[in-house]
Scaffold this motif. Structure first.
Motif, PDB file in Angstrom:
ATOM      1  N   THR A   5      -4.631   5.452   2.691  1.00  0.00           N
ATOM      2  CA  THR A   5      -4.102   4.012   3.200  1.00  0.00           C
ATOM      3  C   THR A   5      -4.628   4.006   4.593  1.00  0.00           C
ATOM      4  O   THR A   5      -5.105   2.884   4.875  1.00  0.00           O
ATOM      5  N   ARG A  44      -7.262   1.008   5.233  1.00  0.00           N
ATOM      6  CA  ARG A  44      -6.839  -0.027   6.388  1.00  0.00           C
ATOM      7  C   ARG A  44      -7.901  -0.270   6.942  1.00  0.00           C
ATOM      8  O   ARG A  44      -7.798  -1.489   7.730  1.00  0.00           O
ATOM      9  N   GLN A  74      -5.045  -1.217  -1.415  1.00  0.00           N
ATOM     10  CA  GLN A  74      -6.117  -1.271  -0.251  1.00  0.00           C
ATOM     11  C   GLN A  74      -7.371  -1.358  -0.953  1.00  0.00           C
ATOM     12  O   GLN A  74      -8.178  -2.153  -0.496  1.00  0.00           O
ATOM     13  N   ASP A 104       0.819  -1.258  -0.048  1.00  0.00           N
ATOM     14  CA  ASP A 104      -0.018  -0.077   0.168  1.00  0.00           C
ATOM     15  C   ASP A 104       0.890   1.190   0.116  1.00  0.00           C
ATOM     16  O   ASP A 104       2.231   1.139  -0.147  1.00  0.00           O
TER      17      ASP A 104
END
Length: 473
Positions: free
Chosen positions: A436, A440, A349, A45
């Motif tokens: 990110t 996540r 992601q 990522d």
């Protein structure tokens, strides 16, 4: 070669070409997309892409002080004039292909910078490479309301770059609506290859599987430009601003508001001269680049597919629809969507979480409205997460937070606008790693689907994009 103007110390120049990472503008979209695309192919990522955009700095200082501080910071990060004259475009191309591991790839996506193109490359399991790169060069006595002075400065720099790199053309863009006060302390040059550079040829020859297809994306938007000299063109404003060419004319009320907000004087605004009929804007692909790529691909027995996007929204919608079909064919729901913006994206992601990505070029009302129209015409999503990228300044064309909230409202169960990004909107741009951090938090949807086949991707792009003017051939 043009004479060096007073104050341009030739002895400040180095003895060898500057490193590519110091050449390519750190905040440029193509550089961020290249970093994201190469990481996605490594199943990584963008958590390490933490550079704070220049326009995000000094946000707690009074506006006049902040404008001056940001302009100085931008100038320090830009190239000096002598060093810009030593740019080696072939070396930059080699640096770009070195982002990817040495192995066989089943295809390639190449061309204009577009976040959806990077998502498409990720789904296909292939690299993405740009057909140009952006350079910012110091303009010591510049001001945001002086396009004539910007042209004079840029023409001198462009002549030096082209003298050392005859295989490139340069499009200079003076756009205070996009670059803010940085348009008064630096000049922005888009260096476009006029043919397939040597490092690209070698990379394709050594790592493209025999007969593998290549997809060329061309940004087909047009904008008036001035032919300044051999290989150098100049445009005031850009399609990315969300404004029209008429908004950059001296009598424009929009321009008046924009310049006053940046500390400029609208009375000093003067255009440098008559422009040619509108041609392709700064992110267009040079005809010679396309021709040499076609010759190379056909010489290897592979197909070249062209994708012409009249608007960024057309490709964003088509790729999002292609992702949804790809996910559903792998047994996933395809009912969770993320709306990314500008540099706030993370292709890996997105795949890991099984999301449908829609990419907005920027935070202009026009760009955000494209996301609204696409969502309104799509079958419902259970969740819509939105990542609004702050432009770092106020603009007459800017979407307000209510418009971003309207985008999120299309989620039937979950409707989320990132609070951190929204809190600093529109003056505090976030680094790419913010995307990110948000993504996540999405639940995993593993295993990831097998790579999307090119034939299926092209069929999906034609089916979804044709009504919006997307041409796939």
């Amino acid at each position: 070669m043009p004479e060096i103007p007073q104050g341009w110390a030739a002895d400040d120049a180095g003895t060898q070409a500057p490193e590519p990472e110091h050449v390519v503008a750190p905040d440029s979209l193509a550089r961020v997309l290249l970093a994201a695309a190469s990481r996605a192919l490594r199943r990584e990522d963008c958590a390490d892409l933490g550079r704070q955009p220049t326009l995000s700095r000094f946000r707690r200082t009074p506006q006049p002080v902040r404008r001056l501080a940001v302009a100085r910071a931008g100038s320090r990060a830009a190239m000096s004039v002598p060093r810009a004259g030593e740019i080696d475009a072939e070396r930059v191309a080699r640096w770009m292909v070195d982002h990817y591991r040495a192995r066989w790839y089943p295809g390639m996506v190449i061309g204009s910078p577009h976040g959806a193109a990077v998502h498409l490359a990720t789904a296909l399991g292939v690299p993405w490479l740009p057909s140009a790169f952006e350079v910012t060069v110091q303009w010591p006595k510049g001001c945001v309301d002086n396009p004539v002075g910007a042209l004079a400065q840029g023409a001198q720099v462009a002549a030096r770059i082209i003298a050392g790199n005859p295989g490139v053309g340069i499009r200079q863009v003076h756009d205070p609506a996009v670059r803010g006060v940085l348009a008064g302390s630096t000049v922005s040059l888009v260096v476009r290859w006029r043919g397939l550079p040597g490092p690209y040829r070698r990379f394709l020859g050594n790592h493209l599987a025999p007969g593998a297809p290549v997809l060329l994306l061309r940004d087909a938007r047009t904008w008036p430009a001035l032919d300044s000299g051999p290989g150098h063109t100049f445009q005031v404003g850009s399609p990315a601003s969300g404004l029209a060419p008429a908004d950059f004319l001296p009598a424009s009320k929009v321009l008046d508001q924009l310049l006053r907000g940046l500390g400029g004087d609208p009375a000093r605004w003067e255009l440098p001269g008559a422009v040619s009929p509108p041609g392709y804007a700064e992110h267009g692909v040079e005809p010679g680049f396309e021709a040499s790529l076609r010759d190379w691909v056909q010489g290897r027995g592979g197909p070249l597919h062209r994708i012409l996007a009249p608007r960024p929204e057309a490709l964003s919608a088509a790729v999002a629809d292609a992702y949804r079909g790809w996910l559903r064919s792998a047994g996933k729901s395809g009912n969770r969507c993320v709306v990314e913006c500008g540099r706030l994206l993370d292709p890996w992601q997105v795949v890991r979480a099984g999301l449908v990505p829609y990419w907005c070029e920027n935070a202009s009302r026009r760009s955000v409205a494209g996301a609204e129209w696409w969502l309104a015409g799509s079958s419902p999503f259970t969740s819509v997460d939105v990542l609004p990228e702050s432009p770092g300044m106020r603009s007459p064309a800017l979407a307000g937070l209510p418009q971003w909230l309207a985008v999120a409202s299309f989620g039937s169960r979950r409707r989320a606008v990132d609070r951190v990004a929204a809190r600093g909107y529109p003056l505090t741009p976030m680094p790419t790693r913010r995307a990110t951090e948000v993504l996540r938090g999405q639940p995993y949807d593993l295993p990831t689907p097998p790579p999307l086949r090119v034939v299926d991707a092209l069929a999906a792009l034609r089916d979804s994009g044709s009504p919006q003017g997307l041409l796939v051939c």
